[in-house]
Design a protein around this motif. Sequence first.
Motif, PDB file in Angstrom:
ATOM      1  N   GLN A  31      41.802  64.088 -56.226  1.00  0.00           N
ATOM      2  CA  GLN A  31      42.069  64.695 -55.277  1.00  0.00           C
ATOM      3  C   GLN A  31      41.642  66.126 -55.453  1.00  0.00           C
ATOM      4  O   GLN A  31      41.617  67.151 -54.904  1.00  0.00           O
ATOM      5  CB  GLN A  31      43.767  64.886 -55.219  1.00  0.00           C
ATOM      6  N   ARG A  40      36.161  66.108 -51.689  1.00  0.00           N
ATOM      7  CA  ARG A  40      37.007  65.437 -52.122  1.00  0.00           C
ATOM      8  C   ARG A  40      38.112  64.409 -51.829  1.00  0.00           C
ATOM      9  O   ARG A  40      37.532  64.717 -50.428  1.00  0.00           O
ATOM     10  CB  ARG A  40      37.744  66.854 -52.483  1.00  0.00           C
ATOM     11  N   HIS A  41      38.710  63.825 -52.293  1.00  0.00           N
ATOM     12  CA  HIS A  41      39.371  62.863 -51.522  1.00  0.00           C
ATOM     13  C   HIS A  41      40.782  63.948 -50.822  1.00  0.00           C
ATOM     14  O   HIS A  41      41.460  64.580 -52.351  1.00  0.00           O
ATOM     15  CB  HIS A  41      40.020  61.866 -52.706  1.00  0.00           C
ATOM     16  N   THR A  42      40.976  63.321 -49.674  1.00  0.00           N
ATOM     17  CA  THR A  42      41.764  64.734 -49.265  1.00  0.00           C
ATOM     18  C   THR A  42      42.698  63.729 -48.350  1.00  0.00           C
ATOM     19  O   THR A  42      42.641  62.017 -47.817  1.00  0.00           O
ATOM     20  CB  THR A  42      41.529  65.268 -47.696  1.00  0.00           C
ATOM     21  N   TRP A  44      46.673  63.207 -45.546  1.00  0.00           N
ATOM     22  CA  TRP A  44      47.757  63.697 -44.723  1.00  0.00           C
ATOM     23  C   TRP A  44      48.497  62.948 -44.467  1.00  0.00           C
ATOM     24  O   TRP A  44      48.062  61.838 -44.585  1.00  0.00           O
ATOM     25  CB  TRP A  44      46.706  64.017 -43.739  1.00  0.00           C
ATOM     26  N   PRO A  58      48.653  68.267 -45.586  1.00  0.00           N
ATOM     27  CA  PRO A  58      48.335  67.775 -46.372  1.00  0.00           C
ATOM     28  C   PRO A  58      48.854  67.217 -47.588  1.00  0.00           C
ATOM     29  O   PRO A  58      50.281  68.140 -47.805  1.00  0.00           O
ATOM     30  CB  PRO A  58      46.963  68.566 -46.279  1.00  0.00           C
ATOM     31  N   ASP A  98      37.491  55.245 -45.728  1.00  0.00           N
ATOM     32  CA  ASP A  98      38.585  56.350 -45.024  1.00  0.00           C
ATOM     33  C   ASP A  98      39.442  55.229 -44.328  1.00  0.00           C
ATOM     34  O   ASP A  98      39.838  54.826 -43.939  1.00  0.00           O
ATOM     35  CB  ASP A  98      38.791  57.270 -43.541  1.00  0.00           C
TER      36      ASP A  98
END
Length: 174
Positions: A31, A40-42, A44, A58, A98
């Motif tokens: 991340q 970037r990998h995010t 939530w 997040p 996603d």
Amino acid sequence: MPNATRNLDGYNSPPIEWDAVEQQLKTNVPQAPGTGGPSRHTAWLTTIGASGVPHVRPLGVVSVDGVWYFNSSAETRKSRNLAHDGRCVLCLATDPFDLVLEGTATRVTGGPELDAVATALADDWPCEVDGDALTAEFSAPSGGKPPYYVFRMDPTTVYAFGTREPYGATRYDL
């Protein structure tokens, strides 16, 4: 394997293959900036407060044997919300799609499962098991103070939204 699959794409793109989604679910994604998309990998997390108001934040996540885990300080709103109602949504921006996982978060309170999560998290966050939670010298700026509870995400529905060719959008009922 999903019980049902539904193609949500309105542009005649093929459904996203479950095998590809399952492989991504089993991949622990970094991340840090510049390590995924978009840039970037995010992750939530959306929880539900006692009054019914959604709460989105997040957070860091880790995949262990295809199961997603996250941690949360005992004093945070998301931990309090999950203690009241475990239903939640975990969203993860990855490449090539996603992911949105709808389901229930269950607190992990010990044993080999907590040890495995601590080991997986330790690659990016030097934490250790302390009783039924984790402890560490630091966390995210808004992460609160220890102890850090560990939660397992048990999805009932997974959505995949393509972020590159052939794109697509698919729902999987587990």
